[in-house]
Design an enzyme around this catalytic site. Structure first.
Site, short mmCIF file in Angstrom:
data_model
loop_
_atom_site.label_atom_id
_atom_site.label_comp_id
_atom_site.label_asym_id
_atom_site.label_seq_id
_atom_site.Cartn_x
_atom_site.Cartn_y
_atom_site.Cartn_z
N SER A 103 -1.02 3.20 3.82
CA SER A 103 -0.76 2.26 2.74
C SER A 103 0.59 1.57 2.91
O SER A 103 0.80 0.86 3.88
CB SER A 103 -0.86 2.99 1.40
N ASP A 253 -0.11 -4.86 -0.28
CA ASP A 253 0.51 -3.78 0.44
C ASP A 253 -0.17 -3.61 1.81
O ASP A 253 -1.03 -4.40 2.18
CB ASP A 253 0.50 -2.49 -0.38
N ASP A 255 -2.41 -1.67 3.30
CA ASP A 255 -3.86 -1.58 3.45
C ASP A 255 -4.59 -2.51 2.49
O ASP A 255 -5.81 -2.46 2.39
CB ASP A 255 -4.34 -0.15 3.27
N ASP A 257 -5.08 -2.76 -0.63
CA ASP A 257 -5.85 -2.35 -1.81
C ASP A 257 -5.05 -2.58 -3.09
O ASP A 257 -5.58 -2.42 -4.20
CB ASP A 257 -6.30 -0.89 -1.71
#
Length: 461
Positions: A103, A253, A255, A257
């Site tokens: 992440s 961010d 990743d 999500d």
């Protein structure tokens, strides 16, 4: 020997590579994950695997896939993906999945987010502890290869077109007024997915002029960390919004999500305001529905949910806890202070892209600038999340609690203290890093700042 208790967190795997974990550990985790699926009646014989742009992600994902295959399941490899694309694959294909990403963490980190079919989360209480313990036992054998030879095949599949079409079908942006949108992908997976969903790389063009920042995939994060929760990482986006005269800026961010927004002035729009805005839109479509909000969102969020005829339900911080509460209550939407947004239309999973589309639809469906639109959802003054490194987290939390005997105490997730004038703060230990996280809200800027500084002084003393 790897100690998996150090990297298997409350709702995912997260640690530094290669000192805390490596491909051998990933293989053991893949085999243990699949063993759990096979022994708990998870239907089918396939597992979806995706990974982000970090240098270590392809190798870790391939090792995990070898463990899956050694337990007899086929791997559907979707390759480079955002985490919400992995959830799309799990939901649309009805398969369990694993996403390799850390992440927003720095480049030396990596991790795994695992789910059952339909993007149902796996956390400590729903199988992750069993996966950890079985993988640890495999590794403790001390053999060169912790599991047997892979038997199942690997099937590559590109799901970006279907993912983009699914999101476009949930929020219609074709009729909005033209908007200029600066997007900072932070060299993360937003650079892979934004052109497909908001651009014209896959589907017909929308009335959006996308100004890209850092769309090149680079897991070393050469421009800034892919963590928009830190105001320092929004500076380039804010500058670009003002320079281009944009209507809105979006920051994803690593990743992709999570999605953060800044208005036409370059000022941040709080995730609580976006939660309230999206909640109002979803409640207009589904009157009387339940909406989940994280413990640390503004108290304006449950107020607005009630005003819109919805039922607010509070949940612990963390995607596995929010998703479980979403499923339990059949909630139409959920939002967290960290800019995770969850949708019933998306298998109760989180997707920053869909939240961004709701924001663009709301902005483009009327003529006011975003600053005026967002002001209707921001009633109180918040500090944002402030992190402190503390040697003994539990002792420090206890010390802070004892300092405010007059406050109402809530220990649902960390320590939340509420005061008679409406001010409150939450102090909780991070699930992924050695930090205490502080969030403060007050009825006025002065009250918020005073309480924030007082608590920080105690935490950092």
């Amino acid at each position: 020997m790897s100690d998996l208790s150090q990297i298997v967190k409350a709702y995912d795997v997260r640690g530094t590579v290669p000192d805390q974990w490596d491909e051998r550990v990933a293989e053991a985790l893949g085999a243990s994950f699949t063993h759990l699926l096979n022994t708990t009646g998870e239907p089918g014989d396939q597992v979806v695997v995706g990974y982000d742009m970090r240098a270590t992600s392809p190798g870790l994902a391939a090792a995990f896939a070898a463990g899956v295959r050694a337990e007899g399941r086929t791997v559907i490899e979707i390759g480079l993906a955002s985490t919400d694309m992995l959830y799309y694959a799990s939901g649309a294909l009805g398969l369990p999945g694993a996403m390799f990403t850390a992440s927003h963490n720095p480049a030396r980190y990596n991790g795994i987010k695992m789910c059952r079919a339909g993007a149902r989360p796996i956390g400590q209480d729903t199988g992750l502890a069993e996966i950890r313990d079985r993988a640890q036992a495999l590794l403790d054998k001390g053999e060169a290869a912790p599991v047997g030879e892979p038997t199942g095949p690997v099937v590559p599949r590109d799901l970006r077109p279907e993912y983009a079409a699914h999101l476009r079908g949930l929020v219609d942006l074709s009729g909005i007024r033209p908007l200029r949108v600066v997007v900072d992908a932070g060299n993360g997976m937003g650079g892979h997915t934004v052109p497909s969903v908001l651009g014209d790389a896959v589907l017909p063009a929308l009335p959006l002029e996308i100004v890209p920042l850092y769309f090149e995939l680079d897991g070393s994060f050469p421009n800034h960390e892919a963590n928009p929760l830190d105001p320092a990482n929004l500076v380039d986006l804010q500058r670009a919004v003002r320079a281009h005269g944009a209507d809105v800026g979006l920051a994803f961010d690593g990743d992709a999500d999570r999605c953060f927004a800044v208005d036409e002035r370059g000022e941040p729009v709080s995730p609580s305001a976006i939660t309230a805005l999206v909640a109002a839109r979803e409640l207009a479509r589904h009157p009387g529905s339940t909406v989940i909000h994280g413990l640390i969102t503004s108290r304006a969020v449950p107020e607005i949910i009630r005003e819109q005829g919805g039922v607010p339900v509070v949940a612990r911080v963390g995607h596995s806890f929010i998703k479980a509460e979403m499923a339990r209550t059949n909630a139409v939407f959920g939002g967290e202070h960290s800019a995770h947004y969850y949708f019933r239309d998306f298998w109760f999973a989180d997707t920053g892209m869909l939240a961004a589309m709701h924001l663009l639809a709301a902005l483009g469906g009327q003529e006011r600038p975003l600053s005026e639109l967002a002001a209707g959802y921001e009633r109180y003054v918040a500090s944002g999340e402030i992190n402190s490194t503390v040697a003994d987290q539990a002792a420090k939390v206890a010390e802070v609690r004892a300092a405010y005997p007059e406050a109402e105490v809530d220990t649902m997730d960390g320590l939340t203290l509420r005061f008679a004038d409406g001010a409150w703060f939450n102090l909780r230990a991070s699930n992924t890093e050695p930090l205490l996280r502080l969030n403060v809200e007050g009825p006025t800027p002065e009250r918020m700042a005073s309480l924030r500084d007082e608590v920080l002084d105690r935490v950092r003393r």
